[in-house]
Design a protein around this motif. Sequence first.
Motif, PDB file in Angstrom:
ATOM      1  N   MET A  71      38.483  25.917  34.650  1.00  0.00           N
ATOM      2  CA  MET A  71      38.444  27.063  35.563  1.00  0.00           C
ATOM      3  C   MET A  71      38.510  28.369  34.787  1.00  0.00           C
ATOM      4  SD  MET A  71      40.900  26.098  38.796  1.00  0.00           S
ATOM      5  CE  MET A  71      40.732  27.752  39.463  1.00  0.00           C
ATOM      6  N   ALA A  74      35.262  29.037  32.940  1.00  0.00           N
ATOM      7  CA  ALA A  74      34.199  29.408  33.875  1.00  0.00           C
ATOM      8  C   ALA A  74      34.403  30.830  34.391  1.00  0.00           C
ATOM      9  CB  ALA A  74      34.157  28.419  35.038  1.00  0.00           C
ATOM     10  N   ALA A  75      35.658  31.200  34.674  1.00  0.00           N
ATOM     11  CA  ALA A  75      35.948  32.560  35.134  1.00  0.00           C
ATOM     12  C   ALA A  75      35.618  33.566  34.044  1.00  0.00           C
ATOM     13  CB  ALA A  75      37.414  32.675  35.550  1.00  0.00           C
ATOM     14  N   PRO A 125      30.840  31.388  38.740  1.00  0.00           N
ATOM     15  CA  PRO A 125      31.631  30.970  39.902  1.00  0.00           C
ATOM     16  C   PRO A 125      31.308  29.560  40.370  1.00  0.00           C
ATOM     17  CG  PRO A 125      29.975  32.573  40.553  1.00  0.00           C
ATOM     18  CD  PRO A 125      29.963  32.528  39.057  1.00  0.00           C
ATOM     19  N   GLU A 145      33.378  27.344  38.241  1.00  0.00           N
ATOM     20  CA  GLU A 145      34.777  27.558  38.610  1.00  0.00           C
ATOM     21  C   GLU A 145      35.105  26.788  39.887  1.00  0.00           C
ATOM     22  OE1 GLU A 145      37.973  31.178  39.445  1.00  0.00           O
ATOM     23  OE2 GLU A 145      35.872  31.667  39.078  1.00  0.00           O
ATOM     24  N   ASN A 146      34.172  26.809  40.823  1.00  0.00           N
ATOM     25  CA  ASN A 146      34.341  26.081  42.079  1.00  0.00           C
ATOM     26  C   ASN A 146      34.495  24.581  41.821  1.00  0.00           C
ATOM     27  OD1 ASN A 146      34.462  25.638  44.848  1.00  0.00           O
ATOM     28  ND2 ASN A 146      32.261  25.817  45.156  1.00  0.00           N
ATOM     29  N   HIS A 175      37.795  23.890  40.255  1.00  0.00           N
ATOM     30  CA  HIS A 175      38.801  24.025  41.309  1.00  0.00           C
ATOM     31  C   HIS A 175      38.958  22.706  42.053  1.00  0.00           C
ATOM     32  CE1 HIS A 175      39.574  24.692  45.647  1.00  0.00           C
ATOM     33  NE2 HIS A 175      40.594  25.364  45.171  1.00  0.00           N
ATOM     34  N   SER A 205      39.972  36.541  37.305  1.00  0.00           N
ATOM     35  CA  SER A 205      41.136  35.796  36.813  1.00  0.00           C
ATOM     36  C   SER A 205      42.145  35.450  37.909  1.00  0.00           C
ATOM     37  CB  SER A 205      41.841  36.608  35.733  1.00  0.00           C
ATOM     38  OG  SER A 205      42.296  37.847  36.281  1.00  0.00           O
ATOM     39  N   VAL A 219      42.460  31.728  38.815  1.00  0.00           N
ATOM     40  CA  VAL A 219      42.973  30.989  37.660  1.00  0.00           C
ATOM     41  C   VAL A 219      44.481  31.178  37.550  1.00  0.00           C
ATOM     42  CG1 VAL A 219      42.906  30.757  35.152  1.00  0.00           C
ATOM     43  CG2 VAL A 219      40.781  31.134  36.426  1.00  0.00           C
ATOM     44  N   ILE A 256      38.998  30.492  46.149  1.00  0.00           N
ATOM     45  CA  ILE A 256      39.396  29.493  45.172  1.00  0.00           C
ATOM     46  C   ILE A 256      40.847  29.135  45.429  1.00  0.00           C
ATOM     47  CG2 ILE A 256      40.026  31.035  43.268  1.00  0.00           C
ATOM     48  CD1 ILE A 256      37.546  28.272  42.730  1.00  0.00           C
TER      49      ILE A 256
END
Length: 200
Positions: free
Chosen positions: A104, A107-108, A113, A116-117, A120, A165, A168, A199
């Motif tokens: 995560m 990716a951030a 995104p 990140e998803n 998550h 961030s 995260v 998120i």
Amino acid sequence: MRRIRDEILSGALAPGERLIEEQLTQRFGTSRAPLREALRSLGQQGLVEHLPRRGVRVAELSSEDVDELFGLRDVLERYAVRTALPAGAGPRDVTGLAEALDGMAAAAEAGDPLAENEFHRRFHVALVSLAGHRQLLLVYEPVILKLQLYMAANLRREAEQRAASEGVERHRRLFEAVASGDAALALDALSRHGARTYIG
């Protein structure tokens, strides 16, 4: 068919978008039989809807659906934490959580995104997996998968409204609480985690 699932969960195929068999077979270079099987499987996961005489479309979630799914996620995760961290058990192996959190964060940092998803989702599945409860995980995975569909549909809006961030750091606090082995601390962190954000 993983490619269709990935496109749905990334938002490349939007909620409500019709999935036309002929176009998909050409696009993915496959025949109708495996495509239909893939669409049937995606229907069982709640990611597509089969409409009588109108074909197949990417599932759409109402605000009530989303509220119910977040409520279910909360109940299941709290049960998982209580099961994973019985009194006096001490710290657990949180390698899976740490790897998802690192993913995560990367990716951030990269401004991705979609990745990140996905990380998550992996974080929350790893959290529930700590309970070592197979039936719980079987119930939980479709819930977080449908919520990922909702999150994918809101990636652009959420990216504009929050710092990269933020999600995260919220997950880092939850990770640290779970890693401590203290169930009360972990449950408190879970309650502060925030359910209705992209998120969450």
